[in-house]
Design a protein around this motif. Structure first.
Motif, mmCIF file in Angstrom:
data_model
loop_
_atom_site.group_PDB
_atom_site.id
_atom_site.type_symbol
_atom_site.label_atom_id
_atom_site.label_comp_id
_atom_site.label_asym_id
_atom_site.label_seq_id
_atom_site.Cartn_x
_atom_site.Cartn_y
_atom_site.Cartn_z
ATOM 1 N N MET A 49 -8.912 -3.198 1.687
ATOM 2 C CA MET A 49 -8.573 -2.203 0.669
ATOM 3 C C MET A 49 -9.173 -2.575 -0.690
ATOM 4 N N PHE A 50 -9.222 -3.848 -0.999
ATOM 5 C CA PHE A 50 -9.833 -4.311 -2.246
ATOM 6 C C PHE A 50 -11.299 -3.885 -2.298
ATOM 7 N N ILE A 51 -12.009 -4.089 -1.204
ATOM 8 C CA ILE A 51 -13.424 -3.701 -1.152
ATOM 9 C C ILE A 51 -13.555 -2.181 -1.215
ATOM 10 N N LYS A 52 -12.694 -1.455 -0.532
ATOM 11 C CA LYS A 52 -12.743 0.011 -0.588
ATOM 12 C C LYS A 52 -12.552 0.509 -2.016
ATOM 13 N N ARG A 53 -11.585 -0.076 -2.738
ATOM 14 C CA ARG A 53 -11.371 0.336 -4.135
ATOM 15 C C ARG A 53 -12.601 0.037 -4.978
ATOM 16 N N LYS A 54 -13.226 -1.121 -4.740
ATOM 17 C CA LYS A 54 -14.448 -1.484 -5.479
ATOM 18 C C LYS A 54 -15.562 -0.478 -5.193
ATOM 19 N N ILE A 55 -15.662 -0.046 -3.945
ATOM 20 C CA ILE A 55 -16.671 0.958 -3.581
ATOM 21 C C ILE A 55 -16.362 2.271 -4.281
ATOM 22 N N LEU A 56 -15.109 2.701 -4.210
ATOM 23 C CA LEU A 56 -14.711 3.972 -4.813
ATOM 24 C C LEU A 56 -14.959 3.985 -6.316
ATOM 25 N N LEU A 57 -14.707 2.862 -6.975
ATOM 26 C CA LEU A 57 -14.909 2.764 -8.424
ATOM 27 C C LEU A 57 -16.354 2.446 -8.798
ATOM 28 N N LYS A 58 -17.198 2.354 -7.761
ATOM 29 C CA LYS A 58 -18.627 2.054 -7.942
ATOM 30 C C LYS A 58 -18.848 0.707 -8.641
ATOM 31 N N GLN A 59 -17.948 -0.236 -8.353
ATOM 32 C CA GLN A 59 -18.078 -1.593 -8.865
ATOM 33 C C GLN A 59 -18.871 -2.478 -7.907
ATOM 34 N N VAL A 60 -19.073 -1.983 -6.692
ATOM 35 C CA VAL A 60 -19.993 -2.598 -5.738
ATOM 36 C C VAL A 60 -20.830 -1.476 -5.164
#
Length: 125
Positions: A21-32
């Motif tokens: 979920m941490f990675i998904k949030r990072k993807i959604l926020l375009k931080q990765v």
């Protein structure tokens, strides 16, 4: 390399799903973005002070869901296209909304009360 220092683990959810979920949030926020490198499973286990098998389980889940790929000894990387981004967006939107509704129902708020509170507080946050 993706930084996991912001990840705060809780005792409620399985650790491997919290990592995903941490990675998904990072993807959604375009931080990765596509091509970003994740730490090795061993590095992640050390950083988060978790069992290496838990880190392995998180990577396996992320690979199965399609937003992480591992290529031999070249490590694991983020993979995102429009379809995966939209899928993650929809999942997180529904998950957040369901959690909010459960909390509201747990304190006996009516639908109208929730809508009124959202209308009242929307611009405050």
């Amino acid at each position: 390399m993706i930084d996991f220092s912001e990840l705060k683990l809780n005792n409620k959810d399985p650790v491997y799903t919290q990592i995903a979920m941490f990675i998904k949030r990072k993807i959604l926020l375009k931080q990765v973005e596509a091509g970003d490198i994740l730490p090795s499973r061993r590095e992640l286990a050390i950083k988060l002070e978790i069992n290496p098998n838990t880190a392995q389980k998180a990577y396996k889940l992320m690979e199965e869901e399609g937003y992480v790929y591992t290529c031999g000894n070249n490590g694991s990387r983020i993979y995102v296209n429009e379809y995966i981004y939209r899928k993650i967006e929809e999942e997180l939107r529904k998950t957040m909304t369901k959690e909010f509704i459960k909390l509201a129902k747990n304190i006996n708020l009516s639908f109208k009360e929730v809508v009124d509170l959202i209308n009242e507080m929307w611009d405050e946050v």
